[in-house]
Design a protein around this motif. Sequence first.
Motif, PDB file in Angstrom:
ATOM      1  N   ARG A 185       2.243   6.671  -6.875  1.00 48.54           N
ATOM      2  CA  ARG A 185       1.141   7.492  -7.404  1.00 48.54           C
ATOM      3  C   ARG A 185       1.362   8.974  -7.079  1.00 48.54           C
ATOM      4  O   ARG A 185       1.192   9.843  -7.937  1.00 48.54           O
ATOM      5  CB  ARG A 185      -0.191   6.986  -6.844  1.00 48.54           C
ATOM      6  CG  ARG A 185      -1.404   7.559  -7.485  1.00 48.54           C
ATOM      7  CD  ARG A 185      -2.703   6.846  -7.103  1.00 48.54           C
ATOM      8  NE  ARG A 185      -2.842   6.486  -5.701  1.00 48.54           N
ATOM      9  CZ  ARG A 185      -2.721   5.242  -5.212  1.00 48.54           C
ATOM     10  NH1 ARG A 185      -2.445   4.225  -6.012  1.00 48.54           N
ATOM     11  NH2 ARG A 185      -2.873   5.004  -3.923  1.00 48.54           N
ATOM     12  N   ASN A 215       2.805   1.630  -3.435  1.00 51.96           N
ATOM     13  CA  ASN A 215       1.913   2.033  -4.524  1.00 51.96           C
ATOM     14  C   ASN A 215       1.456   3.475  -4.371  1.00 51.96           C
ATOM     15  O   ASN A 215       1.389   4.230  -5.353  1.00 51.96           O
ATOM     16  CB  ASN A 215       0.711   1.106  -4.613  1.00 51.96           C
ATOM     17  CG  ASN A 215       1.029  -0.319  -5.008  1.00 51.96           C
ATOM     18  OD1 ASN A 215       0.173  -1.194  -4.919  1.00 51.96           O
ATOM     19  ND2 ASN A 215       2.245  -0.613  -5.436  1.00 51.96           N
ATOM     20  N   ARG A 216       1.152   3.901  -3.151  1.00 56.53           N
ATOM     21  CA  ARG A 216       0.712   5.283  -2.919  1.00 56.53           C
ATOM     22  C   ARG A 216       1.848   6.288  -3.133  1.00 56.53           C
ATOM     23  O   ARG A 216       1.624   7.381  -3.669  1.00 56.53           O
ATOM     24  CB  ARG A 216       0.119   5.407  -1.517  1.00 56.53           C
ATOM     25  CG  ARG A 216      -1.237   4.714  -1.424  1.00 56.53           C
ATOM     26  CD  ARG A 216      -1.801   4.683  -0.042  1.00 56.53           C
ATOM     27  NE  ARG A 216      -1.905   6.017   0.534  1.00 56.53           N
ATOM     28  CZ  ARG A 216      -1.923   6.243   1.849  1.00 56.53           C
ATOM     29  NH1 ARG A 216      -1.858   5.244   2.704  1.00 56.53           N
ATOM     30  NH2 ARG A 216      -2.027   7.466   2.301  1.00 56.53           N
ATOM     31  N   ASP A 273       0.826  -1.200   0.000  1.00 59.45           N
ATOM     32  CA  ASP A 273       0.000   0.000   0.000  1.00 59.45           C
ATOM     33  C   ASP A 273       0.870   1.263   0.000  1.00 59.45           C
ATOM     34  O   ASP A 273       0.643   2.175  -0.791  1.00 59.45           O
ATOM     35  CB  ASP A 273      -0.932  -0.003   1.220  1.00 59.45           C
ATOM     36  CG  ASP A 273      -1.778   1.251   1.298  1.00 59.45           C
ATOM     37  OD1 ASP A 273      -2.547   1.519   0.348  1.00 59.45           O
ATOM     38  OD2 ASP A 273      -1.658   1.978   2.310  1.00 59.45           O
ATOM     39  N   GLU A 309       5.507   0.672  -8.133  1.00 58.50           N
ATOM     40  CA  GLU A 309       4.201   0.349  -8.718  1.00 58.50           C
ATOM     41  C   GLU A 309       4.026  -1.151  -8.914  1.00 58.50           C
ATOM     42  O   GLU A 309       2.903  -1.650  -8.902  1.00 58.50           O
ATOM     43  CB  GLU A 309       4.030   1.055 -10.071  1.00 58.50           C
ATOM     44  CG  GLU A 309       3.862   2.543  -9.959  1.00 58.50           C
ATOM     45  CD  GLU A 309       3.944   3.264 -11.285  1.00 58.50           C
ATOM     46  OE1 GLU A 309       3.306   4.332 -11.389  1.00 58.50           O
ATOM     47  OE2 GLU A 309       4.634   2.787 -12.219  1.00 58.50           O
ATOM     48  N   SER A 310       5.129  -1.850  -9.088  1.00 60.98           N
ATOM     49  CA  SER A 310       5.053  -3.290  -9.344  1.00 60.98           C
ATOM     50  C   SER A 310       4.864  -4.118  -8.080  1.00 60.98           C
ATOM     51  O   SER A 310       4.588  -5.317  -8.162  1.00 60.98           O
ATOM     52  CB  SER A 310       6.311  -3.763 -10.082  1.00 60.98           C
ATOM     53  OG  SER A 310       7.411  -3.845  -9.195  1.00 60.98           O
ATOM     54  N   TYR A 311       5.000  -3.512  -6.908  1.00 65.31           N
ATOM     55  CA  TYR A 311       4.865  -4.255  -5.663  1.00 65.31           C
ATOM     56  C   TYR A 311       3.433  -4.780  -5.524  1.00 65.31           C
ATOM     57  O   TYR A 311       2.476  -4.021  -5.644  1.00 65.31           O
ATOM     58  CB  TYR A 311       5.160  -3.365  -4.451  1.00 65.31           C
ATOM     59  CG  TYR A 311       6.622  -3.054  -4.184  1.00 65.31           C
ATOM     60  CD1 TYR A 311       7.607  -3.258  -5.132  1.00 65.31           C
ATOM     61  CD2 TYR A 311       7.007  -2.526  -2.974  1.00 65.31           C
ATOM     62  CE1 TYR A 311       8.935  -2.957  -4.867  1.00 65.31           C
ATOM     63  CE2 TYR A 311       8.331  -2.214  -2.704  1.00 65.31           C
ATOM     64  CZ  TYR A 311       9.292  -2.437  -3.653  1.00 65.31           C
ATOM     65  OH  TYR A 311      10.592  -2.132  -3.389  1.00 65.31           O
ATOM     66  N   THR A 312       3.320  -6.058  -5.272  1.00 63.25           N
ATOM     67  CA  THR A 312       2.042  -6.690  -4.954  1.00 63.25           C
ATOM     68  C   THR A 312       2.265  -7.604  -3.766  1.00 63.25           C
ATOM     69  O   THR A 312       3.406  -7.973  -3.460  1.00 63.25           O
ATOM     70  CB  THR A 312       1.503  -7.528  -6.129  1.00 63.25           C
ATOM     71  OG1 THR A 312       2.407  -8.635  -6.363  1.00 63.25           O
ATOM     72  CG2 THR A 312       1.331  -6.705  -7.399  1.00 63.25           C
TER      73      THR A 312
END
Length: 126
Positions: A56, A52-53, A49, A86-89
């Motif tokens: 962004r 990704n934030r 989270d 961005e690729s982190y999941t």
Amino acid sequence: MARSIDSIVAAHRTARELRAAGKPIWTYTAEIRPIINESRDQSVERVVDVANRIARTLRERLPAAFFDVTSDDYEMHLDEAVEDLESYTVASLSKPGGEDVEAVEMLNGRLEELYDWADRARVWLG
């Protein structure tokens, strides 16, 4: 580029010169520290989270040219770091047995690179 005493001195020298010329020492601002400091939870879900934030926020707050490989203002180190965040999941960062420490270390490594880049590029990340 790794942070070194020379890079730290150069960043301070640039800031001093800008200040002496009556100019702002930071050209752009993208506050990411509030995202980082929201919680001390170090779970993989939280790391994803946050990563990704942050990505962004950087894309929203910094010039699009920094991310455009055809632009003279393209910033390769920034673009690579943001794409990585961005690729982190959860799936990509989860380890068998539930060890979350590596995910936190990966995020911290990217953040260190981003802060080093920001010092050189005169971007305030907060």
